[in-house]
Scaffold this motif. Structure first.
Motif, PDB file in Angstrom:
ATOM      1  N   ALA A   4      -4.478  -0.369  -4.957  1.00 34.71           N
ATOM      2  CA  ALA A   4      -3.545   1.000  -5.343  1.00 34.71           C
ATOM      3  C   ALA A   4      -3.476   1.934  -3.961  1.00 34.71           C
ATOM      4  O   ALA A   4      -2.275   2.382  -3.779  1.00 34.71           O
ATOM      5  N   HIS A   5      -4.561   2.019  -3.322  1.00 39.12           N
ATOM      6  CA  HIS A   5      -4.341   2.789  -2.261  1.00 39.12           C
ATOM      7  C   HIS A   5      -3.645   2.262  -0.972  1.00 39.12           C
ATOM      8  O   HIS A   5      -2.690   2.831  -0.391  1.00 39.12           O
ATOM      9  N   CYS A   6      -3.657   0.704  -0.957  1.00 41.24           N
ATOM     10  CA  CYS A   6      -3.004   0.092   0.226  1.00 41.24           C
ATOM     11  C   CYS A   6      -1.418   0.289  -0.312  1.00 41.24           C
ATOM     12  O   CYS A   6      -0.433   0.359   0.559  1.00 41.24           O
ATOM     13  N   ALA A   7      -1.102   0.189  -1.822  1.00 45.41           N
ATOM     14  CA  ALA A   7       0.110  -0.004  -2.287  1.00 45.41           C
ATOM     15  C   ALA A   7       0.584   1.501  -2.048  1.00 45.41           C
ATOM     16  O   ALA A   7       2.018   1.743  -1.527  1.00 45.41           O
ATOM     17  N   ALA A   8       0.071   2.537  -2.132  1.00 46.76           N
ATOM     18  CA  ALA A   8       0.510   3.965  -1.940  1.00 46.76           C
ATOM     19  C   ALA A   8       0.883   4.351  -0.395  1.00 46.76           C
ATOM     20  O   ALA A   8       1.605   4.929   0.026  1.00 46.76           O
ATOM     21  N   LEU A   9      -0.119   3.855   0.425  1.00 48.04           N
ATOM     22  CA  LEU A   9       0.211   4.080   1.910  1.00 48.04           C
ATOM     23  C   LEU A   9       1.385   3.280   2.133  1.00 48.04           C
ATOM     24  O   LEU A   9       2.218   3.833   3.066  1.00 48.04           O
ATOM     25  N   LEU A  10       1.525   1.961   1.908  1.00 43.27           N
ATOM     26  CA  LEU A  10       2.662   1.393   1.981  1.00 43.27           C
ATOM     27  C   LEU A  10       3.828   1.999   1.678  1.00 43.27           C
ATOM     28  O   LEU A  10       4.950   2.074   2.329  1.00 43.27           O
TER      29      LEU A  10
END
Length: 90
Positions: free
Chosen positions: A9-15
């Motif tokens: 979820a963190h990676c998706a938000a950053l992306l």
């Protein structure tokens, strides 16, 4: 939520924030592989932003060297659940 789901979820938000076009493209990837491709794209966005985040070339080189060592597994002593792509303070 498991640690793996939290990281995804963190990676998706950053992306989503750093590269909206790649985020949208990643939504077409099968769900089973989506978190992996989003993590790679988030990593790419984080490394690409190194030049924007520093004012001195040496600071950028240090940041990129940190990532090179982290990817090579040379930073095992710093591994923890708090170390994620895009987390400030590295």
């Amino acid at each position: 939520m498991t640690a793996s789901e939290d990281h995804a979820a963190h990676c998706a938000a950053l992306l989503r924030e750093a590269d909206p076009d790649r985020f949208i493209a990643s939504l077409f990837v099968p769900a089973a592989q989506r978190a992996d491709i989003q993590a790679l794209y988030a990593f790419d966005a984080e490394v690409a932003r190194a030049a924007e985040r520093v004012t001195l070339p040496l600071a950028g080189e240090i940041r990129l060297q940190w990532w090179a060592e982290a990817v090579a597994g040379m930073r095992a002593e710093e591994r923890s659940e708090e170390r994620r792509v895009g987390k400030e303070g590295r």
